[in-house]
Enzyme design. Sequence first.
Site, mmCIF file in Angstrom:
data_model
loop_
_atom_site.group_PDB
_atom_site.id
_atom_site.type_symbol
_atom_site.label_atom_id
_atom_site.label_comp_id
_atom_site.label_asym_id
_atom_site.label_seq_id
_atom_site.Cartn_x
_atom_site.Cartn_y
_atom_site.Cartn_z
ATOM 1 N N TRP A 110 -14.914 -37.955 0.434
ATOM 2 C CA TRP A 110 -15.571 -39.078 1.107
ATOM 3 C C TRP A 110 -16.363 -39.952 0.164
ATOM 4 O O TRP A 110 -16.328 -41.186 0.292
ATOM 5 C CB TRP A 110 -16.394 -38.594 2.312
ATOM 6 N N ASP A 180 -25.121 -40.596 2.543
ATOM 7 C CA ASP A 180 -24.173 -40.397 3.628
ATOM 8 C C ASP A 180 -24.396 -38.989 4.168
ATOM 9 O O ASP A 180 -24.047 -38.008 3.517
ATOM 10 C CB ASP A 180 -22.750 -40.569 3.091
ATOM 11 N N LYS A 204 -19.570 -35.626 14.095
ATOM 12 C CA LYS A 204 -19.631 -34.252 13.607
ATOM 13 C C LYS A 204 -20.642 -33.463 14.457
ATOM 14 O O LYS A 204 -20.279 -32.551 15.164
ATOM 15 C CB LYS A 204 -20.064 -34.210 12.142
#
Lengths: 370, 370
Positions: A110, A180, A204
Amino acid sequence: MISSPANRRNSLNFSGGPGALPESVLQQVQESIIAVPEVGLSILGISHRSDWFAGVVAELESNIRSLMGLSSNYHVLFLQGGATQQFSMVPMTLLRGKEYAAEYLHTGYWTGKAIPEAQREGPVRMLWSGEDMGFTRLPKDDELDFSVDAPYLHYASNETVEGLQFHRVIGRDDVPRICDMSSDFLAGPGEFDRFSLIYAHAQKNIGPAGVTVVVVKDELLDGAPTDLPGFLDYRAQIKAHSIFNTPPVFAIYVILLVTRWLRDEIGGLDAMDRINTAKADMLYQALDRSCDFYQARAHRSDRSKMNVAFTLSSPELESQFLAAAAHAGMSGLAGHRSVGGIRASLYNGLTISAVETLVSFMEEFRARRR
Amino acid sequence: MISSPANRRNSLNFSGGPGALPESVLQQVQESIIAVPEVGLSILGISHRSDWFAGVVAELESNIRSLMGLSSNYHVLFLQGGATQQFSMVPMTLLRGKEYAAEYLHTGYWTGKAIPEAQREGPVRMLWSGEDMGFTRLPKDDELDFSVDAPYLHYASNETVEGLQFHRVIGRDDVPRICDMSSDFLAGPGEFDRFSLIYAHAQKNIGPAGVTVVVVKDELLDGAPTDLPGFLDYRAQIKAHSIFNTPPVFAIYVILLVTRWLRDEIGGLDAMDRINTAKADMLYQALDRSCDFYQARAHRSDRSKMNVAFTLSSPELESQFLAAAAHAGMSGLAGHRSVGGIRASLYNGLTISAVETLVSFMEEFRARRR
């Protein structure tokens, strides 16, 4: 409570995301589809300009402030576009036209997506990359040489795909930290006031896909460009209290219910972390007991409590494992398509008993196949 | 079917959006919150990379193609960010660096939002504005002087706030037509193959807030910039089949259920239009019968079937009307904050019987108050 028909058994959901949400939240969500009790309308048909929804946004913001212990110089925003949109909004806001490079850590899949988006907007220095070592560990402090001139430092607190998590805050206190936290947001306590901007998509730990939480320190936006389209402009979104245009009403409502659950049923982020730690410890201990059969991907010091990634001795055996797990009622265990293997995601909504079921299954599978 | 408790009466929802959805769809959505029957997982926790969700996107795309009669040179996309994001994506893609001006019609509140976003990106010619006449009508053909050099023409088929709707296609066939159909998308048939790009957020006729449908002709994107961030790049989204990053899984699933309802229960867009026309006719006839008391905003030729905007003789009387309507179980009737007055939105999900209830209420209210 509306119970499921007796002939349907739901799977335990170990998906990397969208992930499992708490049962008690799902029951409230289910009721709201026909009518939110205090409104008498479906949550899918309530105006985002209604007083009720303004109250939802205000309570959600307050719950997040309270759970994270944020001071009043932070804004809390609910945006669309996922972490991907933040990969662009951060450098559009803080890097365009800058002389010195922003510093990025490349710790997995990511952060590897975030870096090219920053490079479109201005100079980027890759401070450290774990690519050569297959993203099996995070940097040690003595591998990181932070610059005082950087407009900001960007990293991810948890790499979802590889199962790597920082268990400390890194960077200089005199350079804005941007993080993040998509895959470990509200999963435990943290020194959140050491960050200038935190972003996390919901899917999530805290809600369905379609909404992203941004926590941003007021002074970070001094000097931000004034010519961005409104939906990409943090200050325009702050001014509009996240209702610059129609927000994802349903997804925001679900997050509100999750924050109430975190506060009232779990007891806050310390309590959530104890549960998440217990789940992760149980699974990592099972891996370590059977390291002749299951191999954890991440170095011990950087193991993620959220995503436990491991391999078996061959792709064929991994396929058999996944098929047997599915048959036993466990879904979402396939590793990310970029790395393969197995990944068990242990987000807030996943229960300890689900992990116990997985561990028992793993022990039985190993006993049969080794 | 899960019925509501007897002590709860849900309001009839005339909201301008997010708007009412069909009861039979809401019942399926409700079931999916605990478990989608064919998957055994909550819709909120199903991976967007699952085979099941790939099937959802494929079926939804096929349903929209079939309902609209689109040929194979159109792509169908499901994006985030609402119509607002399209206000920017269209000129980012088609106007940046262009010499000739794109042509925009200013027919109400929402096209008024689109124009400044286009002006950030390149030259814009305002072809016609209804602002001086308080947006009470749309242009006649002889008021429109289209240029052959424009990169595109942009207009809205329906102005939600003012209740104005084009009942014809305008523009030149040799200049790409771009149309914001947010508030009348899939509400009736149309000559959709005369448009190069159509966009519509879901929250009026087809689903919850948080997803936007874009229908785009392949050749429109020849020569589009290649340096846009992926989430703002139509071609990147096409290549990724709308899963460039995590899409709003839940909202997309709800739209799928709505398209099945349109096809199987309603019988397609012609049948939907007959119902929508009947609802609008009933309400406009009631207004025209009582024009001493209720005044329709829009000129007769441009009246919207979706949003019926009207006024009473004073703001005080309008407040009394709204309070009495709420007491009678009708919500969402306040006009948009920019214009005030009353607005009844008659989207696809609103039943004929709801309009009958409203008309009866209006007649009683007039009898009591005039």
